[in-house]
Motif scaffolding. Structure first.
Motif, PDB file in Angstrom:
ATOM      1  N   SER A 267      -3.368 -62.447  15.347  1.00 35.93           N
ATOM      2  CA  SER A 267      -3.747 -61.112  15.830  1.00 35.93           C
ATOM      3  C   SER A 267      -4.184 -60.228  14.672  1.00 35.93           C
ATOM      4  CB  SER A 267      -2.571 -60.473  16.572  1.00 35.93           C
ATOM      5  OG  SER A 267      -1.447 -60.356  15.713  1.00 35.93           O
ATOM      6  N   ASP A 268      -4.196 -60.804  13.481  1.00 37.17           N
ATOM      7  CA  ASP A 268      -4.617 -60.069  12.289  1.00 37.17           C
ATOM      8  C   ASP A 268      -6.138 -59.936  12.309  1.00 37.17           C
ATOM      9  OD1 ASP A 268      -5.510 -59.604   9.506  1.00 37.17           O
ATOM     10  OD2 ASP A 268      -3.376 -59.808   9.030  1.00 37.17           O
ATOM     11  N   THR A 269      -6.616 -58.713  12.318  1.00 35.14           N
ATOM     12  CA  THR A 269      -8.062 -58.470  12.442  1.00 35.14           C
ATOM     13  C   THR A 269      -8.855 -59.064  11.280  1.00 35.14           C
ATOM     14  OG1 THR A 269      -7.772 -56.295  11.406  1.00 35.14           O
ATOM     15  CG2 THR A 269      -7.771 -56.387  13.823  1.00 35.14           C
ATOM     16  N   GLN A 270      -8.261 -59.045  10.083  1.00 33.16           N
ATOM     17  CA  GLN A 270      -8.965 -59.593   8.925  1.00 33.16           C
ATOM     18  C   GLN A 270      -9.115 -61.109   9.056  1.00 33.16           C
ATOM     19  OE1 GLN A 270      -7.873 -57.768   4.972  1.00 33.16           O
ATOM     20  NE2 GLN A 270      -6.168 -56.931   6.168  1.00 33.16           N
ATOM     21  N   ILE A 271      -8.056 -61.763   9.530  1.00 33.95           N
ATOM     22  CA  ILE A 271      -8.111 -63.214   9.731  1.00 33.95           C
ATOM     23  C   ILE A 271      -9.106 -63.558  10.834  1.00 33.95           C
ATOM     24  CG2 ILE A 271      -6.804 -65.224  10.524  1.00 33.95           C
ATOM     25  CD1 ILE A 271      -4.377 -64.156   9.086  1.00 33.95           C
ATOM     26  N   VAL A 272      -9.094 -62.795  11.908  1.00 38.75           N
ATOM     27  CA  VAL A 272     -10.011 -63.032  13.033  1.00 38.75           C
ATOM     28  C   VAL A 272     -11.456 -62.940  12.571  1.00 38.75           C
ATOM     29  CG1 VAL A 272     -10.833 -62.134  15.240  1.00 38.75           C
ATOM     30  CG2 VAL A 272      -8.379 -62.302  14.795  1.00 38.75           C
ATOM     31  N   LYS A 273     -11.752 -61.960  11.701  1.00 41.04           N
ATOM     32  CA  LYS A 273     -13.112 -61.804  11.182  1.00 41.04           C
ATOM     33  C   LYS A 273     -13.528 -63.031  10.361  1.00 41.04           C
ATOM     34  CE  LYS A 273     -16.072 -58.773   8.422  1.00 41.04           C
ATOM     35  NZ  LYS A 273     -16.626 -59.916   7.647  1.00 41.04           N
ATOM     36  N   LEU A 274     -12.607 -63.509   9.530  1.00 45.45           N
ATOM     37  CA  LEU A 274     -12.905 -64.696   8.733  1.00 45.45           C
ATOM     38  C   LEU A 274     -13.081 -65.933   9.608  1.00 45.45           C
ATOM     39  CD1 LEU A 274     -10.450 -64.208   5.719  1.00 45.45           C
ATOM     40  CD2 LEU A 274     -12.927 -63.918   5.711  1.00 45.45           C
ATOM     41  N   VAL A 275     -12.300 -66.019  10.673  1.00 42.81           N
ATOM     42  CA  VAL A 275     -12.408 -67.143  11.602  1.00 42.81           C
ATOM     43  C   VAL A 275     -13.785 -67.154  12.270  1.00 42.81           C
ATOM     44  CG1 VAL A 275     -11.608 -68.040  13.818  1.00 42.81           C
ATOM     45  CG2 VAL A 275      -9.958 -67.439  12.055  1.00 42.81           C
ATOM     46  N   ILE A 276     -14.287 -65.983  12.627  1.00 40.82           N
ATOM     47  CA  ILE A 276     -15.625 -65.878  13.229  1.00 40.82           C
ATOM     48  C   ILE A 276     -16.684 -66.379  12.256  1.00 40.82           C
ATOM     49  CG2 ILE A 276     -17.379 -64.272  14.062  1.00 40.82           C
ATOM     50  CD1 ILE A 276     -15.079 -62.572  15.187  1.00 40.82           C
ATOM     51  N   ASP A 277     -16.550 -65.984  10.987  1.00 40.56           N
ATOM     52  CA  ASP A 277     -17.489 -66.454   9.958  1.00 40.56           C
ATOM     53  C   ASP A 277     -17.393 -67.971   9.787  1.00 40.56           C
ATOM     54  OD1 ASP A 277     -18.289 -63.857   9.541  1.00 40.56           O
ATOM     55  OD2 ASP A 277     -16.967 -63.527   7.810  1.00 40.56           O
ATOM     56  N   ALA A 278     -16.161 -68.481   9.847  1.00 39.33           N
ATOM     57  CA  ALA A 278     -15.951 -69.929   9.696  1.00 39.33           C
ATOM     58  C   ALA A 278     -16.596 -70.694  10.847  1.00 39.33           C
ATOM     59  CB  ALA A 278     -14.455 -70.238   9.625  1.00 39.33           C
ATOM     60  N   LYS A 279     -16.462 -70.200  12.064  1.00 40.54           N
ATOM     61  CA  LYS A 279     -17.049 -70.870  13.223  1.00 40.54           C
ATOM     62  C   LYS A 279     -18.570 -70.856  13.152  1.00 40.54           C
ATOM     63  CE  LYS A 279     -15.178 -70.438  17.291  1.00 40.54           C
ATOM     64  NZ  LYS A 279     -14.598 -69.916  18.538  1.00 40.54           N
ATOM     65  N   SER A 280     -19.111 -69.744  12.678  1.00 43.50           N
ATOM     66  CA  SER A 280     -20.563 -69.650  12.536  1.00 43.50           C
ATOM     67  C   SER A 280     -21.076 -70.652  11.508  1.00 43.50           C
ATOM     68  CB  SER A 280     -20.946 -68.224  12.114  1.00 43.50           C
ATOM     69  OG  SER A 280     -22.338 -68.129  11.873  1.00 43.50           O
ATOM     70  N   GLY A 281     -20.381 -70.749  10.364  1.00 43.61           N
ATOM     71  CA  GLY A 281     -20.776 -71.703   9.332  1.00 43.61           C
ATOM     72  C   GLY A 281     -20.622 -73.141   9.795  1.00 43.61           C
ATOM     73  N   LEU A 282     -19.552 -73.407  10.544  1.00 42.80           N
ATOM     74  CA  LEU A 282     -19.302 -74.756  11.042  1.00 42.80           C
ATOM     75  C   LEU A 282     -20.387 -75.193  12.016  1.00 42.80           C
ATOM     76  CD1 LEU A 282     -17.501 -77.253  11.271  1.00 42.80           C
ATOM     77  CD2 LEU A 282     -16.215 -76.079  13.062  1.00 42.80           C
ATOM     78  N   GLU A 283     -20.856 -74.283  12.845  1.00 42.77           N
ATOM     79  CA  GLU A 283     -21.914 -74.613  13.803  1.00 42.77           C
ATOM     80  C   GLU A 283     -23.198 -75.007  13.079  1.00 42.77           C
ATOM     81  OE1 GLU A 283     -23.752 -75.536  17.195  1.00 42.77           O
ATOM     82  OE2 GLU A 283     -21.617 -75.067  16.947  1.00 42.77           O
ATOM     83  N   LYS A 284     -23.491 -74.345  11.956  1.00 38.57           N
ATOM     84  CA  LYS A 284     -24.676 -74.698  11.172  1.00 38.57           C
ATOM     85  C   LYS A 284     -24.513 -76.077  10.539  1.00 38.57           C
ATOM     86  CE  LYS A 284     -25.805 -69.876  10.158  1.00 38.57           C
ATOM     87  NZ  LYS A 284     -25.877 -68.817   9.117  1.00 38.57           N
ATOM     88  N   ILE A 285     -23.286 -76.382  10.103  1.00 32.50           N
ATOM     89  CA  ILE A 285     -23.017 -77.711   9.540  1.00 32.50           C
ATOM     90  C   ILE A 285     -23.210 -78.776  10.613  1.00 32.50           C
ATOM     91  CG2 ILE A 285     -21.195 -79.216   8.644  1.00 32.50           C
ATOM     92  CD1 ILE A 285     -20.053 -76.767   7.205  1.00 32.50           C
ATOM     93  N   ARG A 286     -22.691 -78.501  11.794  1.00 28.87           N
ATOM     94  CA  ARG A 286     -22.763 -79.478  12.882  1.00 28.87           C
ATOM     95  C   ARG A 286     -24.208 -79.748  13.276  1.00 28.87           C
ATOM     96  NH1 ARG A 286     -18.860 -79.396  18.213  1.00 28.87           N
ATOM     97  NH2 ARG A 286     -19.347 -81.480  18.945  1.00 28.87           N
ATOM     98  N   GLU A 287     -25.049 -78.729  13.254  1.00 31.63           N
ATOM     99  CA  GLU A 287     -26.465 -78.917  13.580  1.00 31.63           C
ATOM    100  C   GLU A 287     -27.119 -79.893  12.612  1.00 31.63           C
ATOM    101  OE1 GLU A 287     -28.224 -75.068  13.620  1.00 31.63           O
ATOM    102  OE2 GLU A 287     -27.262 -74.436  15.496  1.00 31.63           O
ATOM    103  N   GLN A 288     -26.757 -79.774  11.336  1.00 32.20           N
ATOM    104  CA  GLN A 288     -27.326 -80.680  10.329  1.00 32.20           C
ATOM    105  C   GLN A 288     -26.747 -82.083  10.459  1.00 32.20           C
ATOM    106  OE1 GLN A 288     -29.884 -79.453   9.366  1.00 32.20           O
ATOM    107  NE2 GLN A 288     -29.746 -78.347   7.434  1.00 32.20           N
ATOM    108  N   VAL A 289     -25.461 -82.166  10.755  1.00 33.72           N
ATOM    109  CA  VAL A 289     -24.794 -83.470  10.890  1.00 33.72           C
ATOM    110  C   VAL A 289     -25.408 -84.296  12.013  1.00 33.72           C
ATOM    111  CG1 VAL A 289     -22.620 -84.561  11.620  1.00 33.72           C
ATOM    112  CG2 VAL A 289     -22.608 -82.803   9.844  1.00 33.72           C
ATOM    113  N   GLN A 290     -25.916 -83.634  13.056  1.00 35.72           N
ATOM    114  CA  GLN A 290     -26.496 -84.339  14.200  1.00 35.72           C
ATOM    115  C   GLN A 290     -27.653 -85.244  13.794  1.00 35.72           C
ATOM    116  OE1 GLN A 290     -25.226 -84.173  17.390  1.00 35.72           O
ATOM    117  NE2 GLN A 290     -23.614 -83.002  16.401  1.00 35.72           N
TER     118      GLN A 290
END
Length: 293
Positions: A267-290
């Motif tokens: 519920s920590d807003t700072q952690i949630v913000k970082l998690v959003i950034d992590a998910k965005s970066g991971l999606e870009k990685i997954r697109e390349q991995v395909q």
């Protein structure tokens, strides 16, 4: 060695008897799918091409086009008996009708029953040998292109993976201080609410313990670090045996699972913000991995 599934190649060979060319196109696919087409009359070359591709390519959708030009001359057979019968019949007709007999070879050539054209005899051993020669060159070019593209994908993924590792480290640091921040926030809120009333320290500790249990992400962070380390190791794969694309795709799914769990627990807003950034970066990685073999 990391290899892309995208590539294009051409190969050709010319001899006195045959001109053979091979065109290869490949794109990403979950498995190995081969679509092979050869010039009419050369089905044995399709089977040969399939075997050669399976020996060198593990994943991807590959379209192969085999074009064969036969430079051999056909055989023209002449039925002299039939020709003589036509000549005799026309001579008799000329005598009976008193007409001029202007019969020529050119006129006889128009009579289908006299001439028979046989196609040139195919040499399946020669065409198979020539196909293997040009196909191996084309496949080598295709693999070179896929490898070069794979190195570009690798560099891009490494950059994004480093960013993901840094975000994970930041999440871990914030998590270590989140319990203390929650305790301070809770104490301040109780103090503002109760005003002059003495604060029950035990209540704060109890609430903090409940919060710590609900928001604990230690295990998720350990697994996340482990998955990222495995990802780096696979990207550093040497040699040409096997494929890593499927394994990298699986790791993307596992990383995504841990990131989602961290997001749902925190519920920590700072952690949630970082998690959003992590998910965005991971999606870009997954697109390349395909697109990795």
């Amino acid at each position: 060695m990391i290899s892309s599934m995208t590539g294009f190649a051409l190969g050709s060979v010319k001899t006195e008897n045959y001109d053979i060319s091979v065109e290869l196109k490949s794109v990403n696919h979950r498995y190995l799918e081969l679509n092979i087409r050869a010039s009419r009359g050369y089905p044995h070359l399709e089977a040969k091409m399939r075997t050669l591709l399976k020996q060198k390519i593990s994943r991807g959708k590959v379209d192969a086009y085999i074009t064969v030009k036969n430079n051999l001359n056909g055989v023209v057979n002449v039925d002299t008996v039939v020709a003589q019968n036509y000549v005799n019949a026309l001579n008799i007709l000329a005598q009976q009708t008193k007409l001029k007999n202007d019969l020529t070879i050119s006129a006889l050539m128009r009579i289908k029953e006299i001439f028979d054209t046989a196609p040139p005899e195919e040499d399946t051993e020669e065409t198979s040998s020539l196909l293997e020669q040009t196909a191996e060159a084309a496949i080598a070019e295709l693999i070179f292109m896929r490898t070069a593209e794979g190195e570009k994908l690798k560099l891009d993924i490494l950059e994004k993976l480093n960013s993901l590792r840094l975000l994970t480290g930041q999440i871990e640091l914030l998590y270590k201080g989140s319990l203390e921040r929650y305790r301070e926030k809770l104490a301040k809120k109780i103090q503002e609410t109760l005003s002059d009333t003495a604060i029950d320290e035990n209540r704060i500790l109890t609430e903090a313990a409940i919060y710590a249990e609900k928001s604990a992400i230690d295990e998720e962070l350990v697994r996340l670090h482990s998955h990222i380390a495995q990802f780096f190791k696979l990207l550093d794969t040497r040699g040409t045996g096997g494929t890593v694309g499927k394994t990298l795709d699986f790791l993307c799914q596992e990383i995504n699972r841990e990131v989602n769990t961290i997001s749902s627990k925190s519920s920590d807003t700072q952690i949630v913000k970082l998690v959003i950034d992590a998910k965005s970066g991971l999606e870009k990685i997954r697109e390349q991995v395909q697109n990795i073999e």
